[in-house]
Design a protein around this motif. Structure first.
Motif, PDB file in Angstrom:
ATOM      1  N   THR A 159      94.471  29.040  12.198  1.00 34.32           N
ATOM      2  CA  THR A 159      93.435  28.633  11.248  1.00 34.32           C
ATOM      3  C   THR A 159      92.127  28.337  11.978  1.00 34.32           C
ATOM      4  OG1 THR A 159      95.130  27.659   9.829  1.00 34.32           O
ATOM      5  CG2 THR A 159      92.866  26.972   9.446  1.00 34.32           C
ATOM      6  N   GLY A 160      92.207  27.598  13.054  1.00 30.24           N
ATOM      7  CA  GLY A 160      91.007  27.292  13.823  1.00 30.24           C
ATOM      8  C   GLY A 160      90.371  28.518  14.440  1.00 30.24           C
ATOM      9  N   THR A 161      91.188  29.396  14.960  1.00 28.76           N
ATOM     10  CA  THR A 161      90.662  30.600  15.591  1.00 28.76           C
ATOM     11  C   THR A 161      90.029  31.531  14.575  1.00 28.76           C
ATOM     12  OG1 THR A 161      92.398  30.420  17.253  1.00 28.76           O
ATOM     13  CG2 THR A 161      91.232  32.509  17.133  1.00 28.76           C
ATOM     14  N   LEU A 162      90.671  31.700  13.420  1.00 29.10           N
ATOM     15  CA  LEU A 162      90.096  32.546  12.382  1.00 29.10           C
ATOM     16  C   LEU A 162      88.790  31.980  11.855  1.00 29.10           C
ATOM     17  CD1 LEU A 162      93.151  33.746  10.279  1.00 29.10           C
ATOM     18  CD2 LEU A 162      91.498  35.167  11.459  1.00 29.10           C
ATOM     19  N   SER A 163      88.739  30.673  11.635  1.00 26.91           N
ATOM     20  CA  SER A 163      87.493  30.077  11.146  1.00 26.91           C
ATOM     21  C   SER A 163      86.400  30.174  12.201  1.00 26.91           C
ATOM     22  CB  SER A 163      87.719  28.635  10.714  1.00 26.91           C
ATOM     23  OG  SER A 163      88.137  27.861  11.809  1.00 26.91           O
ATOM     24  N   GLY A 164      86.736  29.993  13.465  1.00 29.15           N
ATOM     25  CA  GLY A 164      85.753  30.150  14.525  1.00 29.15           C
ATOM     26  C   GLY A 164      85.269  31.580  14.656  1.00 29.15           C
ATOM     27  N   GLY A 190      90.338  40.032  13.847  1.00 33.72           N
ATOM     28  CA  GLY A 190      90.396  39.232  12.621  1.00 33.72           C
ATOM     29  C   GLY A 190      91.484  39.700  11.676  1.00 33.72           C
ATOM     30  N   VAL A 222      85.148  33.834  12.238  1.00 31.19           N
ATOM     31  CA  VAL A 222      84.296  34.145  11.097  1.00 31.19           C
ATOM     32  C   VAL A 222      82.954  33.424  11.214  1.00 31.19           C
ATOM     33  CG1 VAL A 222      84.072  33.843   8.601  1.00 31.19           C
ATOM     34  CG2 VAL A 222      86.201  34.683   9.556  1.00 31.19           C
ATOM     35  N   ALA A 223      82.980  32.166  11.661  1.00 28.98           N
ATOM     36  CA  ALA A 223      81.748  31.388  11.740  1.00 28.98           C
ATOM     37  C   ALA A 223      80.803  31.904  12.823  1.00 28.98           C
ATOM     38  CB  ALA A 223      82.084  29.925  11.999  1.00 28.98           C
ATOM     39  N   SER A 224      81.345  32.322  13.941  1.00 26.17           N
ATOM     40  CA  SER A 224      80.482  32.744  15.045  1.00 26.17           C
ATOM     41  C   SER A 224      80.235  34.243  15.072  1.00 26.17           C
ATOM     42  CB  SER A 224      81.101  32.323  16.376  1.00 26.17           C
ATOM     43  OG  SER A 224      82.264  33.081  16.625  1.00 26.17           O
ATOM     44  N   ASN A 225      80.704  34.954  14.080  1.00 30.10           N
ATOM     45  CA  ASN A 225      80.508  36.400  14.064  1.00 30.10           C
ATOM     46  C   ASN A 225      79.021  36.711  13.936  1.00 30.10           C
ATOM     47  OD1 ASN A 225      81.030  39.101  14.058  1.00 30.10           O
ATOM     48  ND2 ASN A 225      81.537  39.191  11.891  1.00 30.10           N
ATOM     49  N   SER A 229      94.792  37.586  10.717  1.00 35.19           N
ATOM     50  CA  SER A 229      95.011  37.290   9.296  1.00 35.19           C
ATOM     51  C   SER A 229      96.388  37.738   8.844  1.00 35.19           C
ATOM     52  CB  SER A 229      93.942  37.981   8.446  1.00 35.19           C
ATOM     53  OG  SER A 229      92.670  37.498   8.763  1.00 35.19           O
TER      54      SER A 229
END
Length: 105
Positions: free
Chosen positions: A82-87, A36, A89-92, A40
């Motif tokens: 952007t998609g990978t970072l949001s995924g 992450g 963070v969301a699935s952590n 970032s």
């Protein structure tokens, strides 16, 4: 005096401490944090480069074809990051939650 100094240095020396053994969950969490942070940093650098290019670089009236392809490639990279970072963070923690061992009677 020297013995006391050596004893103090040996107690604070990182090399003499026993290694800390991490559980698989801790290793997984460390990997998630590392990935992450790295993504970032890449995302931030790319956005700052775009902003610099827009604000401070003189642009010709007609855009060169190679510049257009490079901008398209970088914008695709930003969308992917952007998609990978949001995924990430969301699935952590969703995949690695321990299963509930409560039994129902």
């Amino acid at each position: 005096m020297v013995a006391r100094f050596l004893k103090l240095m040996s107690s604070t020396n990182v090399l003499l401490r026993p290694p800390v053994i991490k559980t698989p969950e801790q290793q997984h969490a460390g990997l998630i944090v590392f990935v992450g942070r790295l993504m970032s940093i890449c995302f931030s650098f790319t956005v700052m480069a775009f902003i610099y290019g827009i604000l401070f670089v003189d642009q010709p009236t007609e855009q060169a074809p190679t510049d257009a392809q490079l901008i398209d490639l970088l914008s695709t990279l930003l969308v992917f990051l952007t998609g990978t970072l949001s995924g990430l963070v969301a699935s952590n923690g969703l995949k690695s939650k321990p299963s509930s061992s409560a039994s129902t009677d």
